[in-house]
Write an enzyme that holds these catalytic residues in place. Structure first.
Site, short mmCIF file in Angstrom:
data_model
loop_
_atom_site.label_atom_id
_atom_site.label_comp_id
_atom_site.label_asym_id
_atom_site.label_seq_id
_atom_site.Cartn_x
_atom_site.Cartn_y
_atom_site.Cartn_z
N ASN A 42 64.36 68.33 52.97
CA ASN A 42 64.55 68.54 54.41
C ASN A 42 63.74 67.52 55.05
O ASN A 42 62.65 67.33 54.82
CB ASN A 42 64.24 70.10 54.93
CG ASN A 42 62.97 70.68 54.55
OD1 ASN A 42 62.36 70.38 53.39
ND2 ASN A 42 62.57 71.51 55.32
N ILE A 43 64.34 67.22 56.27
CA ILE A 43 63.64 65.98 57.07
C ILE A 43 63.89 66.72 58.60
O ILE A 43 65.19 66.66 59.13
CB ILE A 43 64.32 64.58 56.66
CG1 ILE A 43 64.33 64.42 55.46
CG2 ILE A 43 63.70 63.78 57.64
CD1 ILE A 43 65.27 63.00 54.90
N GLU A 44 62.71 66.98 59.13
CA GLU A 44 62.72 67.68 60.46
C GLU A 44 62.74 66.68 61.67
O GLU A 44 62.47 65.41 61.33
CB GLU A 44 61.98 68.81 60.59
CG GLU A 44 62.08 69.82 59.58
CD GLU A 44 61.12 71.09 59.77
OE1 GLU A 44 60.31 71.15 60.53
OE2 GLU A 44 61.51 72.13 59.18
N CYS A 53 68.94 69.40 56.19
CA CYS A 53 68.43 70.25 54.94
C CYS A 53 68.44 69.32 53.74
O CYS A 53 68.99 68.63 53.65
CB CYS A 53 69.64 71.48 55.08
SG CYS A 53 69.52 72.63 56.19
N GLU A 55 69.63 70.16 51.13
CA GLU A 55 70.96 70.09 50.31
C GLU A 55 71.87 68.98 50.69
O GLU A 55 72.31 68.14 49.80
CB GLU A 55 71.65 71.46 50.39
CG GLU A 55 70.87 72.43 49.69
CD GLU A 55 70.06 73.46 50.73
OE1 GLU A 55 69.51 72.59 51.67
OE2 GLU A 55 70.23 74.72 50.91
N CYS A 90 71.94 77.40 53.58
CA CYS A 90 72.32 77.63 54.95
C CYS A 90 74.11 77.68 55.15
O CYS A 90 74.73 76.99 54.27
CB CYS A 90 71.69 77.22 56.05
SG CYS A 90 72.50 75.40 56.26
N CYS A 93 75.36 73.91 55.05
CA CYS A 93 75.41 73.41 53.64
C CYS A 93 76.31 73.97 52.75
O CYS A 93 76.93 73.11 52.04
CB CYS A 93 73.87 73.47 53.26
SG CYS A 93 72.66 72.53 53.79
#
Ligand code: THU
Length: 130
Positions: A42-44, A53, A55, A90, A93
């Site tokens: 995940n990369i916020e 996310c 995935e 989620c 995804c």
């Protein structure tokens, strides 16, 4: 490729997560039709909805290398720096998994210390497609 190896690849990817806002790190590993494995984290973003996310990072890496179909995805997640906890994917995804894996896609998760697997049909019944 065994489910356990794919899950371990996902778990290793948690270290690459960029998650300063949630402090919840996620790793994913996908197995493609050709037998290759692609991983992602995940990369916020400071603008929260711009985050992605794990995935979808992994699936995007596969698709952008010409792999348009995945057969298995393993997901590992939990509070940053701690052991993984049960992390089902989620809704967004799941929809992306429908596009590139279809109803029979196998989803491997860790639940109560054991690997469990579901089909996408179980996690996303009556899914939308065009
Ligand atoms: N996250 C994932 O990477 N995959 C999921 O299926 C659920 C949530 C990430 C998004 C965000 O960076 C953090 O976990 C907390 O929601």
């Amino acid at each position: 490729m065994k489910e356990k190896e794919l899950y371990e690849a996902a778990a290793r990817m948690r270290k690459m997560a960029y998650c300063p806002y949630s402090r919840f790190s996620v790793g994913a590993a996908v197995l493609t039709d050709s037998g290759k494995v692609y991983t992602g984290c995940n990369i916020e973003n400071a603008s929260y909805p711009a985050g992605i996310c794990a995935e979808r990072t992994a699936i995007s890496k596969a698709v952008s290398e010409g792999e348009k179909h995945i057969t298995v995805i393993a997901i590992a997640g939990g509070p940053e720096g701690e052991d993984g906890i049960y992390t089902p994917p989620c809704g967004i995804c799941r929809q992306v998994m429908a596009e590139f894996g279809g109803a029979s896609l196998k989803i491997v998760l860790k639940k109560d210390g054991e690997l469990v697997s579901y089909s996408l049909a179980e996690l996303l019944p009556e899914s939308f497609s065009l």
